[in-house]
Structure formats: C-alpha cells, structure tokens
Design an enzyme around this catalytic site. Sequence first.
Site, mmCIF file in Angstrom:
data_model
loop_
_atom_site.group_PDB
_atom_site.id
_atom_site.type_symbol
_atom_site.label_atom_id
_atom_site.label_comp_id
_atom_site.label_asym_id
_atom_site.label_seq_id
_atom_site.Cartn_x
_atom_site.Cartn_y
_atom_site.Cartn_z
ATOM 1 N N ASP A 175 0.869 -1.166 0.000
ATOM 2 C CA ASP A 175 0.000 0.000 0.000
ATOM 3 C C ASP A 175 0.904 1.214 0.000
ATOM 4 O O ASP A 175 1.928 1.239 0.688
ATOM 5 C CB ASP A 175 -0.916 0.009 1.223
ATOM 6 C CG ASP A 175 -2.091 0.949 0.995
ATOM 7 O OD1 ASP A 175 -2.893 0.686 0.089
ATOM 8 O OD2 ASP A 175 -2.195 1.971 1.702
ATOM 9 N N ASP A 198 2.379 10.515 -10.550
ATOM 10 C CA ASP A 198 3.711 10.599 -11.170
ATOM 11 C C ASP A 198 3.930 11.870 -11.998
ATOM 12 O O ASP A 198 5.027 12.443 -11.958
ATOM 13 C CB ASP A 198 3.984 9.369 -12.040
ATOM 14 C CG ASP A 198 4.381 8.154 -11.211
ATOM 15 O OD1 ASP A 198 4.638 8.316 -10.004
ATOM 16 O OD2 ASP A 198 4.426 7.042 -11.769
#
Length: 205
Positions: A69, A153
């Site tokens: 996670d 990102d």
Amino acid sequence: MILLLGTQNEGKLAELRELLARVRGVELLSFHERPFSLVEESGTTFFENALLKARAISRETSLPVLAEDAGLEVVSLGGAPGVLSARFSGLPVDTTRNNALLLARLAGVNDRRARFVAYAVLRLPDGREFSSKGVLSGRIGESPRGEGGFGYDPLFVPEGQALTLAELPRPEKNRISHRRRAIDGLRDALERVAHEESPAGGRVF
Ligand code: IMP
C-alpha cells in the site's frame, strides 16, 4: 515458490513484476491468472492496508501473497492525501481529477515538499508475515508533465531530479522509487522462503 501479487492496479503490477523479476526461485502470478476479491482498504495507515490486503488474499487463495500500500504525503497539507491518495477527489477513482485537486490545494503555496511512502507485506499461507517500508522524497510540480508511470507521477519531481516520475524512463523510476525500496527490504525473506523444503522433501508451497 509461487508468489501472488496482491494488487489489481495495472500500473503497480507492471512495476512489481519488474522489481521482482530477479528474485531467485519465485514465480509471479497476478490476478489475471489467479483472480481474488477486492479488499476494502479500511486501515488508517499504509502498513495496516498492506497487511489487510496480504492477509485477505492469502487466506482466500492459500498462496503466498505480496501486497503493498502506498501513497503521497504532502508536507504543507499535513500529510494529505496519505491513505486516501487513490480516492483524494472522491469515488470512482479518477487520477486526472486527483491531480487537478492537488494542484488546486497547492495554488500559491511555496512549500511543495512531498514524499511517496510504500509498505510491502509478504504473507505466507502458514501465517508468517514480513514487512518493509520505502520512501521517496521530492516536491510537487506546477503542472502535470510526462506520460509514464501512474497516479501522481506527472506531478512528482524526486529530490535531485528535474524531471517528474512520469517523464523518467521506467527503469529509472524503478531504481529510486518508494516501491523499489520497500520491495528491496523483503528480498532476503523472499529468497529464504522460496528455497525452503517441506519435511516430505517437496516445495513448501
Ligand atoms: P493504493 O496503494 O492502491 O491504495 O493506492 C495508492 C494510490 O497512491 C494510487 O492510486 C496513486 O494515486 C498513489 N500512488 C501510489 N504509488 C504511486 C506511484 O508510484 N506513483 C504515483 N502515484 C502513486
């Protein structure tokens, strides 16, 4: 040893496959080959959520499972979006909307320090569990840049870099990422259990 990757996120799956490609004695399976139920991420920390996923999927499939996670913590937002990273702007999960919300929250904010955090958990069918943490520090850019990677990102510029994670070639992201660092911490345990023999002489799994 067969190792089931406990994620249904294609972006993570691709990265995990590359990160684990060279672990000796481990054959990787994904939900495409061995489907499993979605696990509700009801924990309040990355570690709890990784553990929840690894336990539930390993119990359901009776296979060794690697779950992780991860998420983004932004200093000036008090650590948000944190465990809510995937659902930052609500459900259904929408990456473009998440990134737009993050930029809106940081409009006019000078302190753009942030970090990605990942916890990886390896759980074996006999109940043994191993965990590891990885961190990547950086800052949030002014606008999305790049086509690679996934999630935040295009907004994340790692420390010491000019490019966002989405602009870096994947091997470069995988060399420095929080996920890489978390997986590296499990490498010894993985190689050890992959070569265990059962008392009868066969493979343990
Ligand atoms: P989960 O770990 O599947 O609960 O979700 C993590 C969420 O955090 C993803 O949906 C992304 O929004 C974000 N995240 C985690 N790791 C990365 C990464 O490497 N790059 C970009 N976003 C990430």
